[in-house]
Design a protein around this motif. Structure first.
Motif, short mmCIF file in Angstrom:
data_model
loop_
_atom_site.label_atom_id
_atom_site.label_comp_id
_atom_site.label_asym_id
_atom_site.label_seq_id
_atom_site.Cartn_x
_atom_site.Cartn_y
_atom_site.Cartn_z
N VAL A 33 -17.04 5.49 41.21
CA VAL A 33 -17.98 4.56 40.57
C VAL A 33 -17.95 4.92 39.09
O VAL A 33 -18.64 5.83 38.66
CB VAL A 33 -19.41 4.71 41.15
CG1 VAL A 33 -20.35 3.76 40.47
CG2 VAL A 33 -19.41 4.50 42.65
N GLY A 34 -17.07 4.22 38.32
CA GLY A 34 -16.92 4.57 36.92
C GLY A 34 -16.38 5.98 36.82
O GLY A 34 -15.35 6.32 37.38
N GLN A 35 -17.10 6.84 36.13
CA GLN A 35 -16.69 8.24 35.98
C GLN A 35 -17.29 9.12 37.07
O GLN A 35 -17.03 10.30 37.13
CB GLN A 35 -17.14 8.76 34.61
CG GLN A 35 -16.50 8.01 33.47
CD GLN A 35 -15.47 8.85 32.76
OE1 GLN A 35 -15.43 10.05 32.91
NE2 GLN A 35 -14.62 8.20 31.98
N LYS A 36 -18.12 8.53 37.92
CA LYS A 36 -18.81 9.32 38.94
C LYS A 36 -18.14 9.11 40.30
O LYS A 36 -18.08 8.00 40.82
CB LYS A 36 -20.28 8.90 39.00
CG LYS A 36 -21.09 9.69 40.00
CD LYS A 36 -22.58 9.51 39.83
CE LYS A 36 -23.07 8.12 40.04
NZ LYS A 36 -24.52 8.00 40.05
N ILE A 53 -22.82 10.60 48.79
CA ILE A 53 -23.13 11.81 48.03
C ILE A 53 -22.30 11.88 46.76
O ILE A 53 -21.10 11.63 46.78
CB ILE A 53 -22.81 13.07 48.88
CG1 ILE A 53 -23.51 13.00 50.24
CG2 ILE A 53 -23.21 14.34 48.15
CD1 ILE A 53 -23.01 14.03 51.22
N ASN A 54 -22.97 12.24 45.65
CA ASN A 54 -22.23 12.59 44.44
C ASN A 54 -22.54 14.04 44.09
O ASN A 54 -23.24 14.72 44.83
CB ASN A 54 -22.52 11.61 43.29
CG ASN A 54 -23.95 11.66 42.81
OD1 ASN A 54 -24.52 12.73 42.60
ND2 ASN A 54 -24.56 10.49 42.62
N TYR A 58 -24.05 17.66 35.92
CA TYR A 58 -23.45 17.18 34.66
C TYR A 58 -21.93 17.32 34.70
O TYR A 58 -21.23 16.63 33.97
CB TYR A 58 -24.01 17.97 33.47
CG TYR A 58 -25.47 17.66 33.20
CD1 TYR A 58 -25.88 16.41 32.76
CD2 TYR A 58 -26.44 18.64 33.38
CE1 TYR A 58 -27.22 16.13 32.52
CE2 TYR A 58 -27.78 18.38 33.14
CZ TYR A 58 -28.17 17.12 32.71
OH TYR A 58 -29.48 16.85 32.47
N GLU A 59 -21.44 18.21 35.52
CA GLU A 59 -20.00 18.43 35.59
C GLU A 59 -19.46 18.00 36.95
O GLU A 59 -20.18 17.92 37.94
CB GLU A 59 -19.67 19.90 35.33
CG GLU A 59 -20.30 20.85 36.33
CD GLU A 59 -20.00 22.30 36.04
OE1 GLU A 59 -18.86 22.73 36.30
OE2 GLU A 59 -20.91 23.00 35.58
#
Length: 194
Positions: A33-36, A53-54, A58-59
């Protein structure tokens, strides 16, 4: 204190719908999802389990795959209140066991154990080429679980489960997901790329 069953399976005397499956397969599908990056987990190629789950970080630290630890604990230790909740295998027929062994405190304890071990593993390349978990971590785990049925598992059994779980975790990272087969009977995990 609840008496612990002498067999490997704490739920041996429960009806099948209240038992952790003795063998099962989980597909960990990474979706971007984009950068995530996020992970969807599917049981036996049929039913999505738990939330998407993500990393909640921040990293990009791959914590999105941490459910591997819960399923590994279920298969290799016969204990995972988190897996019971996600699979809807709580032991509702025994209100005391449901409340204590399968309840919120037990799930929070398991999540805390996952995080404590993860923090050690992160500094050790997720236990790559390692065959030990620190004695301090294992002592903390034993202390945290002394009020639950899993108290009968030794530090060595915990260490074995953790190291096997992290081997699967590294596989998932390297392959951006994959299929893990869990076998409680033979205490094995097998993994396959998509």
């Amino acid at each position: 204190m609840n008496q612990v069953n002498n067999t490997f399976f704490f739920d041996e005397d429960n009806i099948p719908s209240e038992q952790l499956p003795r063998t099962f397969q989980m597909s960990f599908k990474e979706v971007g999802v984009g950068q995530k990056n996020e992970v969807i987990v599917v049981l036996n190629n049929t039913k999505r389990i738990g939330d998407i789950i993500n990393d909640n970080s921040y990293e990009n630290d791959f914590y999105r795959y941490h459910d591997i630890f819960h399923y590994s604990f279920a298969a290799l230790l016969g204990w995972s209140p988190c897996t019971r909740a996600m699979m809807r295998r709580k032991r509702k027929s025994n209100p005391q066991v449901d409340e204590i062994e399968d309840g919120a405190r037990a799930k929070i304890t398991e999540e805390a154990i996952s995080m404590i071990v993860y923090n050690e593993a992160k500094g050790k390349n997720f236990f790559k080429n390692k065959n030990k978990v620190s004695k301090t971590t294992l002592k903390i785990i034993k202390g945290m679980t002394e009020n639950f049925e899993v108290r009968v598992r030794t530090a060595k059994e915990w260490e074995n489960a953790i190291l096997k779980a992290y081997k699967a975790f590294r596989f998932l990272i390297a392959n951006k997901g994959g299929i893990i087969e869990f076998d409680s009977i033979h205490k094995e995990l097998k993994y396959y790329p998509f």
